[in-house]
Design an enzyme around this catalytic site. Sequence first.
Site, PDB file in Angstrom:
ATOM      1  N   ARG A 131     -52.525  -7.048 -48.580  1.00 59.35           N
ATOM      2  CA  ARG A 131     -52.190  -5.663 -48.947  1.00 59.35           C
ATOM      3  C   ARG A 131     -52.904  -4.682 -48.017  1.00 59.35           C
ATOM      4  O   ARG A 131     -52.425  -3.594 -47.748  1.00 59.35           O
ATOM      5  CB  ARG A 131     -52.552  -5.392 -50.420  1.00 59.35           C
ATOM      6  CG  ARG A 131     -52.409  -3.919 -50.821  1.00 59.35           C
ATOM      7  CD  ARG A 131     -52.162  -3.705 -52.313  1.00 59.35           C
ATOM      8  NE  ARG A 131     -53.048  -4.448 -53.163  1.00 59.35           N
ATOM      9  CZ  ARG A 131     -54.344  -4.156 -53.385  1.00 59.35           C
ATOM     10  NH1 ARG A 131     -54.896  -3.110 -52.800  1.00 59.35           N
ATOM     11  NH2 ARG A 131     -55.073  -4.908 -54.172  1.00 59.35           N
ATOM     12  N   TYR A 150     -32.867  13.312 -45.972  1.00 56.38           N
ATOM     13  CA  TYR A 150     -32.396  12.099 -46.636  1.00 56.38           C
ATOM     14  C   TYR A 150     -32.457  12.312 -48.158  1.00 56.38           C
ATOM     15  O   TYR A 150     -33.406  12.932 -48.659  1.00 56.38           O
ATOM     16  CB  TYR A 150     -33.285  10.935 -46.189  1.00 56.38           C
ATOM     17  CG  TYR A 150     -32.926   9.645 -46.849  1.00 56.38           C
ATOM     18  CD1 TYR A 150     -31.758   8.969 -46.506  1.00 56.38           C
ATOM     19  CD2 TYR A 150     -33.737   9.096 -47.839  1.00 56.38           C
ATOM     20  CE1 TYR A 150     -31.417   7.787 -47.126  1.00 56.38           C
ATOM     21  CE2 TYR A 150     -33.404   7.911 -48.453  1.00 56.38           C
ATOM     22  CZ  TYR A 150     -32.241   7.262 -48.091  1.00 56.38           C
ATOM     23  OH  TYR A 150     -31.904   6.093 -48.707  1.00 56.38           O
ATOM     24  N   ASP A 210     -39.188  12.751 -39.644  1.00 57.06           N
ATOM     25  CA  ASP A 210     -38.464  11.497 -39.890  1.00 57.06           C
ATOM     26  C   ASP A 210     -37.612  11.233 -38.641  1.00 57.06           C
ATOM     27  O   ASP A 210     -36.692  11.996 -38.338  1.00 57.06           O
ATOM     28  CB  ASP A 210     -37.595  11.673 -41.146  1.00 57.06           C
ATOM     29  CG  ASP A 210     -36.839  10.395 -41.531  1.00 57.06           C
ATOM     30  OD1 ASP A 210     -36.547   9.574 -40.635  1.00 57.06           O
ATOM     31  OD2 ASP A 210     -36.520  10.234 -42.725  1.00 57.06           O
ATOM     32  N   LYS A 219     -33.245   0.528 -40.865  1.00 54.93           N
ATOM     33  CA  LYS A 219     -32.046   0.965 -40.154  1.00 54.93           C
ATOM     34  C   LYS A 219     -32.029   0.406 -38.726  1.00 54.93           C
ATOM     35  O   LYS A 219     -31.918  -0.780 -38.547  1.00 54.93           O
ATOM     36  CB  LYS A 219     -31.967   2.496 -40.190  1.00 54.93           C
ATOM     37  CG  LYS A 219     -32.256   3.096 -41.579  1.00 54.93           C
ATOM     38  CD  LYS A 219     -31.165   2.792 -42.582  1.00 54.93           C
ATOM     39  CE  LYS A 219     -31.499   3.195 -44.005  1.00 54.93           C
ATOM     40  NZ  LYS A 219     -31.893   4.578 -44.211  1.00 54.93           N
TER      41      LYS A 219
HETATM   42  C1  LIG Z   1     -32.589   5.211 -45.124  1.00 57.57           C
HETATM   43  C2  LIG Z   1     -33.383   6.388 -44.767  1.00 57.57           C
HETATM   44  C3  LIG Z   1     -34.618   6.629 -45.383  1.00 57.57           C
HETATM   45  C4  LIG Z   1     -35.170   5.725 -46.468  1.00 57.57           C
HETATM   46  O1  LIG Z   1     -35.469   4.460 -45.990  1.00 57.57           O
HETATM   47  P1  LIG Z   1     -35.463   3.124 -46.923  1.00 57.57           P
HETATM   48  O2  LIG Z   1     -35.893   2.068 -45.975  1.00 57.57           O
HETATM   49  O3  LIG Z   1     -34.064   2.969 -47.424  1.00 57.57           O
HETATM   50  O4  LIG Z   1     -36.411   3.370 -48.035  1.00 57.57           O
HETATM   51  C5  LIG Z   1     -35.336   7.741 -44.985  1.00 57.57           C
HETATM   52  N1  LIG Z   1     -34.874   8.578 -44.042  1.00 57.57           N
HETATM   53  C6  LIG Z   1     -33.683   8.391 -43.438  1.00 57.57           C
HETATM   54  C7  LIG Z   1     -33.227   9.355 -42.404  1.00 57.57           C
HETATM   55  C8  LIG Z   1     -32.898   7.303 -43.779  1.00 57.57           C
HETATM   56  O5  LIG Z   1     -31.724   7.119 -43.179  1.00 57.57           O
END
Ligand SMILES: *Cc1c(COP(=O)(O)O)cnc(C)c1O
Length: 425
Positions: free
Chosen positions: A66, A119, A191, A216
């Site tokens: 962890r 998001y 992000d 992603k």
């Molecule tokens: C999918 C996504 C998230 C969240 O990510 P997870 O891995 O699904 O928790 C955050 N920001 C953007 C731009 C995303 O496309």
Amino acid sequence: MNKKSETARGEVAGMGTQVVWAGEQDGHPYNATQTPIVVSAAYGYQDVDHWYEVALGQREGYIYSRMSNPTVATLEAKLCELEGAESAVAFSSGMAAISAVLHTFLCQGKRVVSTRDSYGGTNKIFEEFLPRMGVDVVLCDTLDTEAIEAEIARGCDLLYLETPTNPTLKVLDVRRLVAAAKRVGALVVADNTFATPLNQNPLALGVDLVVHSATKFLSGHGDALGGIACGAESLMASVRHYREINGAALDAFSAFLIIRGIKTLALRLRQQQRSAQALAEYLLTEPLVEAVNYPGLPSHPGHAIARGQMRGFGAIVSFVLRGGMDTVVRLLPRLRYAHRAGNLGAVETIYGPARTTSHVENTLEERLALGISEGLVRVSVGIEETEDLLADLKQAFACVHEELSCSSPVHSLPSLTECRTEVEI
Ligand SMILES: *Cc1c(COP(=O)(O)O)cnc(C)c1O
């Protein structure tokens, strides 16, 4: 995607080389060339003094997964090099990374400024969870840079940016907003999921902390969940402490999948972006399409800003169908090379309406308030051949046109429901 920077091996390499070699270590057990998947929960020491020194951070080593794990550490090292960061911390999902960063730096009485387009999950943190803790959250119109600057000047502890946005592909002027934040001493978080480190490095634009959904493009194969935050060690030490205590650590197997995915990121993105541009240009000519969002289109309102802060325009395109959801349910089942799913950034092309993907967390009223029309479809362009993806989309539209030919011209789509009986879904 031509950025060159120094790898751990001390050479100046292009991004396509860096994604392969960054963070990779030598000296694995059995002379393995690949990073081992270390699934041990804890690490044992015969020498209790040695153990204690590692626990105190005075000596290299691992105590408990962890806190840190060798496979996860390799992924973190890789991301550091790709984003030009001093330090990175991996999480069990993108949302875990975003939530950890926000909770590390915000508490009662703090003020956070962000944009309405972010998001869906992030938006929920802003609307639901942070206000509950007594954090003052201000969400501005995403494209009204002056309004964002004015809110920052009014007092701001943390500015949160996402660019390009999901799913409307709006582009924020990162340098300009960072300058406004620095004037009031605010921390800036961005992000970078949609752009990927290959297309955009927010830290180089003045941002303090970068977050990614590794689920992603980084993983790239739709088979692992993960998230990463990176930035200066002085900030990341607090984020790491938050993860150690709150526990949303990434598991070694997902870390391995994401490491493997990153190695082909440059190859994948090159093909995906080529197809994204071609699909966006075709969609502009399609009469059933009301609007196309892709920063690579010269007509995109953020095109010039994107050119100034990104090295490529990414692999996500979105478009608005005339006739709203009614047209969406006709078009999507016709596509042959497509998953219809709530993911993006994978090798397969993925189509999804905003209401079942990025903004599934929001109600219809909330989506409309965010300017997300029911006819909005997001395409995550995969690595298939460009010509096949184009042909597939064209034949799907041809089918819809044929179905609709029982009613008058496509521009008077309100009568769509009359044709409904012919649709097989
Ligand atoms: C999918 C996504 C998230 C969240 O990510 P997870 O891995 O699904 O928790 C955050 N920001 C953007 C731009 C995303 O496309």
